[in-house]
Structures are given as C-alpha cells and as structure tokens.
Design a protein around this motif. Structure first.
Motif, PDB file in Angstrom:
ATOM      1  N   UNK A  70      15.902  -0.771  -4.805  1.00 23.88           N
ATOM      2  CA  UNK A  70      15.413   0.540  -4.388  1.00 23.88           C
ATOM      3  C   UNK A  70      14.966   0.477  -2.935  1.00 23.88           C
ATOM      4  N   UNK A  71      15.125   1.577  -2.200  1.00 20.50           N
ATOM      5  CA  UNK A  71      14.670   1.575  -0.808  1.00 20.50           C
ATOM      6  C   UNK A  71      13.156   1.521  -0.721  1.00 20.50           C
ATOM      7  N   UNK A  72      12.663   0.939   0.348  1.00 18.32           N
ATOM      8  CA  UNK A  72      11.219   0.933   0.612  1.00 18.32           C
ATOM      9  C   UNK A  72      10.884   2.239   1.323  1.00 18.32           C
ATOM     10  N   UNK A  73      10.589   3.256   0.536  1.00 23.67           N
ATOM     11  CA  UNK A  73      10.318   4.587   1.093  1.00 23.67           C
ATOM     12  C   UNK A  73       8.981   4.603   1.819  1.00 23.67           C
ATOM     13  N   UNK A  74       8.034   3.851   1.331  1.00 25.29           N
ATOM     14  CA  UNK A  74       6.753   3.657   2.014  1.00 25.29           C
ATOM     15  C   UNK A  74       6.458   2.161   1.998  1.00 25.29           C
ATOM     16  N   UNK A  75       5.973   1.655   3.115  1.00 21.59           N
ATOM     17  CA  UNK A  75       5.565   0.248   3.171  1.00 21.59           C
ATOM     18  C   UNK A  75       4.167   0.144   3.772  1.00 21.59           C
ATOM     19  N   UNK A  76       3.468  -0.894   3.333  1.00 21.12           N
ATOM     20  CA  UNK A  76       2.089  -1.107   3.767  1.00 21.12           C
ATOM     21  C   UNK A  76       1.925  -2.522   4.311  1.00 21.12           C
ATOM     22  N   UNK A  77       0.849  -2.701   5.069  1.00 28.09           N
ATOM     23  CA  UNK A  77       0.415  -4.032   5.494  1.00 28.09           C
ATOM     24  C   UNK A  77      -1.062  -3.983   5.848  1.00 28.09           C
ATOM     25  N   UNK A  78      -1.794  -4.963   5.340  1.00 32.65           N
ATOM     26  CA  UNK A  78      -3.145  -5.247   5.830  1.00 32.65           C
ATOM     27  C   UNK A  78      -2.988  -6.425   6.784  1.00 32.65           C
ATOM     28  N   UNK A  79      -2.901  -6.187   8.094  1.00 28.25           N
ATOM     29  CA  UNK A  79      -2.552  -7.250   9.033  1.00 28.25           C
ATOM     30  C   UNK A  79      -3.509  -8.436   8.967  1.00 28.25           C
ATOM     31  N   UNK A  80      -2.965  -9.601   9.276  1.00 29.73           N
ATOM     32  CA  UNK A  80      -3.801 -10.804   9.362  1.00 29.73           C
ATOM     33  C   UNK A  80      -4.633 -10.778  10.636  1.00 29.73           C
ATOM     34  N   UNK A  81      -5.731 -11.526  10.625  1.00 27.33           N
ATOM     35  CA  UNK A  81      -6.560 -11.651  11.822  1.00 27.33           C
ATOM     36  C   UNK A  81      -6.545 -13.086  12.364  1.00 27.33           C
ATOM     37  N   UNK A  82      -5.864 -13.990  11.642  1.00 26.27           N
ATOM     38  CA  UNK A  82      -5.694 -15.353  12.163  1.00 26.27           C
ATOM     39  C   UNK A  82      -4.417 -15.935  11.568  1.00 26.27           C
ATOM     40  N   UNK A  91       2.922   5.044  -6.482  1.00 24.71           N
ATOM     41  CA  UNK A  91       3.784   4.595  -7.579  1.00 24.71           C
ATOM     42  C   UNK A  91       3.971   5.682  -8.634  1.00 24.71           C
ATOM     43  N   UNK A  92       3.033   6.607  -8.733  1.00 23.51           N
ATOM     44  CA  UNK A  92       3.177   7.708  -9.687  1.00 23.51           C
ATOM     45  C   UNK A  92       4.287   8.667  -9.262  1.00 23.51           C
ATOM     46  N   UNK A  93       4.605   8.670  -7.973  1.00 22.38           N
ATOM     47  CA  UNK A  93       5.575   9.616  -7.444  1.00 22.38           C
ATOM     48  C   UNK A  93       6.948   8.971  -7.218  1.00 22.38           C
ATOM     49  N   UNK A  94       6.962   7.768  -6.699  1.00 26.00           N
ATOM     50  CA  UNK A  94       8.228   7.065  -6.420  1.00 26.00           C
ATOM     51  C   UNK A  94       8.104   5.614  -6.912  1.00 26.00           C
ATOM     52  N   UNK A  95       8.080   5.422  -8.206  1.00 23.65           N
ATOM     53  CA  UNK A  95       7.885   4.060  -8.738  1.00 23.65           C
ATOM     54  C   UNK A  95       8.939   3.085  -8.228  1.00 23.65           C
ATOM     55  N   UNK A  96       8.455   1.921  -7.788  1.00 24.80           N
ATOM     56  CA  UNK A  96       9.350   0.869  -7.325  1.00 24.80           C
ATOM     57  C   UNK A  96       9.848   1.036  -5.911  1.00 24.80           C
ATOM     58  N   UNK A  97       9.402   2.067  -5.200  1.00 26.79           N
ATOM     59  CA  UNK A  97       9.908   2.316  -3.849  1.00 26.79           C
ATOM     60  C   UNK A  97       8.846   2.070  -2.770  1.00 26.79           C
ATOM     61  N   UNK A  98       7.974   1.111  -3.039  1.00 22.55           N
ATOM     62  CA  UNK A  98       6.933   0.735  -2.088  1.00 22.55           C
ATOM     63  C   UNK A  98       7.096  -0.734  -1.726  1.00 22.55           C
ATOM     64  N   UNK A  99       7.027  -1.031  -0.453  1.00 22.17           N
ATOM     65  CA  UNK A  99       7.174  -2.405   0.022  1.00 22.17           C
ATOM     66  C   UNK A  99       5.944  -2.863   0.784  1.00 22.17           C
ATOM     67  N   UNK A 100       5.914  -4.159   1.042  1.00 21.06           N
ATOM     68  CA  UNK A 100       4.794  -4.775   1.784  1.00 21.06           C
ATOM     69  C   UNK A 100       5.379  -5.641   2.882  1.00 21.06           C
ATOM     70  N   UNK A 101       4.875  -5.463   4.091  1.00 21.71           N
ATOM     71  CA  UNK A 101       5.389  -6.217   5.229  1.00 21.71           C
ATOM     72  C   UNK A 101       4.834  -7.641   5.262  1.00 21.71           C
ATOM     73  N   UNK A 102       5.586  -8.515   5.873  1.00 22.14           N
ATOM     74  CA  UNK A 102       5.150  -9.884   6.109  1.00 22.14           C
ATOM     75  C   UNK A 102       3.894  -9.875   6.980  1.00 22.14           C
ATOM     76  N   UNK A 103       2.933 -10.732   6.651  1.00 22.36           N
ATOM     77  CA  UNK A 103       1.639 -10.693   7.331  1.00 22.36           C
ATOM     78  C   UNK A 103       1.442 -11.839   8.320  1.00 22.36           C
TER      79      UNK A 103
END
Length: 385
Positions: A170-182, A206-218
């Motif tokens: 599935x496409x990553x329609x929305x992606x998130x990241x909590x960036x690293x600080x070190x 996930x209630x709206x587009x299940x499985x279409x959320x990604x997480x970026x490398x930190x």
C-alpha cells in the motif's frame, strides 16, 4: 470528533491542485488577518515575503511550517484549511484558540514554490541548512523558533509517490517521524513527547486509511531542522503527505494531513502520557521505496537484439509549462521489478510493444507513449483503450 466531516466543512475548495504559490495563499491570509495576526518575518532570496500567522491565546504554543521545499504543497493546503476552521466561530474553534497559540509559516520557500523546485533560489535545500543557516529563509525560521518559544513543532512536507508503507503493498499516504537528537537515536523527554503525538495521530489515521501510514528512517542529521529543534529540547513532529490512489493533485491526501493535525492537537490538549506510545510508534512500518506510478507486465520488447518478455515501469515527472504544472510520464526502469508495485498495473499478456513505427525497443527516460499490441494505446503512461 468527526474529523472527516470537519475537513469537508472547512476545506478551501479553490485552493487545490499541486501547484501552490504565494499568489494562491496571500489573499487567503489577508482575508484572515482580522486582528493583526499576519506578520512579514522577512524576505526570501528573491525578495518575496515570508509570512507568519499567529492566532490564539492558549498556553500550549505550536509552531508549524510548510513548503520549505517549494515543490511540496499538500501540507500548505491542509494548513490553510486548518486556519479556516480556526476562523469559523464554532465552539471547536473557540476551544482551540483558548487552549493553544498557533504560529504558522505556510510557505517558507516562496521562491522555490514559484518555479516548483525543492531548493530555494540559491539552490540550497533549506531542510539541510539548519546548522549553517546560510540562507535568509533558514535564518527567519530559526528566529521565529527562538522568539515564539514553542512547546511543540510541526515540520510539514510532501513525499514522492515511490514510497510504500513497508511491505504492505500500500502507498504511504501519510508518513511520520519523531526526529533523533543524537546519533545514538536516544529517546529523551522532547522526543518521547513527539512519539506520543505521532502514536495518537496514527491511531486516528488508521481508522480512515488502514495500512497506508509509514515511518521515516530516524538517522540523525544535525543539518535537518527537525533534528536540530529536537536537540534543542522542543518536541518536533515531521508529517509528510504522500500518494493516495488516483490523487496526483493531493487533494485527498490533504484531508489526512488535516485529520493528523487535529488529532495531534487533541492529544496535546489532553496532556496524557501514553505508556506504550513508543511501541505503537515503532509498529508503524518504515517507508520503503517500492512503487512506480505505472508498471506494465508481460510485455514483448527488443532488448540487446533479442525479443524478451519482461516488465517495465514509468514514472511521472512534475514539470512547469507556461505557468502550469503538468505530469509527464517517462520510462523509469526495465526489468528487475520483482520487489516493486505500480500505482497502476497493466498486464500486456505478451503483447508486442511498439514505440514509434514498428520499433519494439524501449529505453529509460523516453516518453511513456507506445502501443501494446495493435489495440492498446498508451499515452503519457495511461492506457487509453
């Protein structure tokens, strides 16, 4: 909260499409400048104004910025939709304005937006300029960060259509990241807070587009704005708008960015501590480069003087033409597509490819205009019959 319904109610219909410039949002900002909320922070390299819009009286201070990459406009649209909600005079708007103070920079890179490039007018990626702050736009963002003293930051971007949500197909329609600080990617208080916000946003999305959320490398990069602000102990959340099927204008994706923003603010306002937030965050699959816009399967082509049956892919390039953004499809890869998906896939069933005249040779970077057999015509990547 009925997030999707709120989006439909406060979406700005005439702010649409991918190509969003300062000319599109300046009138909207001016209309909402009802009590001197709008401020010109300074100018871009080419002298365009960089605006900050500050509204609310609450103790929770939120700094949000968008389009620091000029060709990433989805979150700008969602941010303007959110400002539209704040001006609705509803109980929800009143509550948000009572509990929060929002400082929004809807377009950090107006020069890049004008010519639809990632970089600013000096060819610098502003999201790799946080340490040196060599550019006026970078200096303005850092100054508002220091002056406004946010409790939480939202770094708003777009990502290309090539990203999928892990191995889900599935496409990553929305992606998130909590960036690293070190470099060790430790979790301190600020990053833990950002993780909690993302976990809450992901739960709603996930209630709206299940499985279409990604997480970026930190991986830590001191040159990135989010990493720097996290290092300065301010929780910073990266949100990226990605591809939703058949939504190259990103006017569907903007809805999920809007929902992410609202659900994140709801979480921050409740001021709860989520004990399993980190695990929920880590359970979001990492973004993976695994998509092309078009994949054509089982096509007979001439390759190195031999006829073979293979798969190949085409990808849109976003190109400005006479002040309009057009999507031009080019052949991107021939063969070796076992680990890739297409947003659109077509099984040619061993039909012969004709790419101009009787030629059945196709090459990377050529325009995706060809025939598959005698009856199927492909124009700009799209099968027409």
């Amino acid at each position: 909260m009925e997030f999707a319904k709120l989006f439909e109610q406060y979406r700005i219909p005439h702010l649409s499409g991918r190509y969003v410039t300062l000319n599109h949002i300046e009138p909207l900002l001016a209309e909402r400048n009802t009590n001197n909320q709008l401020q010109v922070l300074g100018q871009s390299v080419q002298g365009r104004p960089v605006y900050a819009y500050t509204i609310g009286t609450g103790k929770i201070r939120i700094l949000m910025w968008s389009q620091m990459h000029g060709n990433e406009s989805t979150t700008t649209k969602a941010l303007m939709d959110f400002l539209n909600l704040l001006h609705s005079g509803t109980e929800l708007a009143d509550n948000l304005l009572r509990d929060f103070t929002f400082c929004c920079l809807p377009m950090v890179n107006p020069d890049g937006a004008e010519v639809w490039t990632r970089e600013n007018a000096n060819g610098v990626d502003l999201n790799r300029d946080a340490f040196h702050r060599s550019q006026p736009e970078s200096q303005l963002l850092r100054k508002i960060f220091e002056d406004f003293k946010p409790d939480c930051c939202y770094n708003l971007h777009d990502q290309r259509t090539i990203f999928g949500a892990g191995d889900t197909g599935k496409p990553a329609t929305v992606s998130f990241l909590a960036p690293s600080f070190n470099e060790e990617r430790h979790i301190h208080h600020a990053r833990a807070r950002a993780v909690g916000v993302i976990a809450a946003m992901n739960e709603e999305i996930q209630r709206h587009i299940p499985g279409q959320v990604g997480r970026f490398d930190d991986t830590f990069n001191i040159n990135c704005v989010g990493d720097t602000f996290q290092l300065l102990n301010v929780p910073t959340v990266l949100i990226e708008g990605g591809h939703y099927p058949n939504d190259y204008a990103r006017d569907v994706t903007r809805k999920y960015i809007f929902i992410a923003l609202l659900s994140g603010f709801e979480f921050l306002n409740e001021n709860v501590i989520v004990s399993n937030g980190l695990q929920e965050y880590l359970n979001i699959p990492q973004n993976k480069i695994c998509f092309f816009d078009f994949v054509y399967k089982n096509v007979k082509i001439n390759y190195e003087d031999s006829e073979i049956i293979t798969n190949f892919a085409a990808q849109f390039k976003e190109e400005l033409s006479d002040g309009k953004l057009v999507f031009n499809a080019y052949v991107a890869k021939i063969g070796g597509l076992d680990d890739f998906f297409g947003h659109v896939e077509w099984d040619a069933k061993e039909a012969v490819l004709y790419a101009g005249g009787d030629s059945n040779i196709i090459e990377v970077d050529q325009k995706a205009d060809f025939n598959l057999g005698k009856n199927v015509k492909v124009v700009n990547g799209i099968v027409e019959n």
